[in-house]
Design an enzyme around this catalytic site. Structure first.
Site, PDB file in Angstrom:
ATOM      1  CG  LEU A   1      -2.234  -0.710   1.187  1.00 19.01           C
ATOM      2  CD1 LEU A   1      -2.903  -0.663   2.550  1.00 19.01           C
ATOM      3  CD2 LEU A   1      -3.149  -0.098   0.128  1.00 19.01           C
TER       4      LEU A   1
ATOM      5  N   GLY B   1       0.598   4.186   1.127  1.00 20.33           N
ATOM      6  CA  GLY B   1       0.633   4.970   2.352  1.00 20.33           C
ATOM      7  C   GLY B   1       1.456   4.356   3.463  1.00 20.33           C
ATOM      8  CB  SER B   2       2.350   0.851   4.158  1.00 21.66           C
ATOM      9  OG  SER B   2       3.366   0.129   4.805  1.00 21.66           O
ATOM     10  CB  ALA B   3       6.161   4.145   7.067  1.00 19.24           C
TER      11      ALA B   3
ATOM     12  NE  ARG C   1       4.847   6.106   2.892  1.00 16.74           N
ATOM     13  CZ  ARG C   1       5.187   6.678   4.024  1.00 16.74           C
ATOM     14  NH1 ARG C   1       6.358   7.307   4.132  1.00 16.74           N
ATOM     15  NH2 ARG C   1       4.390   6.639   5.072  1.00 16.74           N
TER      16      ARG C   1
END
Length: 209
Positions: free
Chosen positions: A6, A8-10, A13
């Protein structure tokens, strides 16, 4: 190489930046946890822990973002700068990765996630613990350019993904000048940083607006 994620997931990323740093192209497979896509039988066969990020490299499945970062750096890194072979240098990188997982990222989650997902009021004690975690990072960075020395490593990529999430949540870095300076360096020098920023912005739009 399939990458279940996803934006948005740190942790997701952090893996994306690591892949960019070693020159690996990821076949992105958006996995919406809110829709239960991580509980589908085909995903559970890959990862019985049903979490993201999950990487599948020629049939080899691996999850937990920092384990994936290490795997990518060791298998595809052109040299050992991202993940040094020297035992002491590597130990510091590992410590910073574990600090991110168990302290920096966890304390962000402990403070913000009850507010986001359970609509609970802010907990001042957890806010203090979160600030203490950033203070630890500020101390680690004293007298050096990056988290584990003067070279950018996978520890910086993991930490920068977390700190980007702090940033979009409105955290004030003014009392932590070493963190602010380091984060500016990461923004300028971390491969794939634009992906990190875009994902952090998406996290903000979805959960913090």
């Amino acid at each position: 190489m399939d990458f279940y994620y996803l934006p948005g997931s740190a942790p997701c990323r952090a893996v994306q930046m690591t892949a960019a740093a070693v020159g690996v192209e990821l076949n992105l497979k958006l996995t919406d946890l809110m829709k239960g896509e991580h509980m589908k039988p085909e995903f559970l066969k890959l990862n019985p822990q049903h979490c993201i990020p999950t990487l599948v490299d020629n049939g080899f499945a691996l999850w937990e973002s920092r384990a994936i970062q290490i795997y990518l750096a060791e298998k595809y890194g052109k040299d050992d700068k991202l993940y040094p072979k020297d035992p002491q240098k590597r130990a510091v990188v590992n410590q910073r990765l574990y600090f991110d997982m168990g302290t920096l990222y966890q304390r962000f989650a402990d403070y913000h996630y009850p507010q986001i997902f359970a609509k609970q009021p802010a907990n001042p004690e957890n806010e203090k613990k979160m600030k203490d975690a950033v203070g630890f990072l500020n101390t680690f960075l004293e007298g050096q350019e990056y988290a584990a020395g003067n070279d950018l490593t996978i520890a910086d990529l993991s930490l920068a993904a977390t700190i980007a999430t702090y940033e979009v949540a409105g955290f004030d870095f003014a009392p932590y000048p070493n963190v602010a300076a380091w984060f500016a360096r990461c923004k300028a020098n971390a491969p794939g940083y634009a992906l990190n920023q875009a994902g952090a912005d998406e996290f903000k739009a979805k959960f913090l607006s």
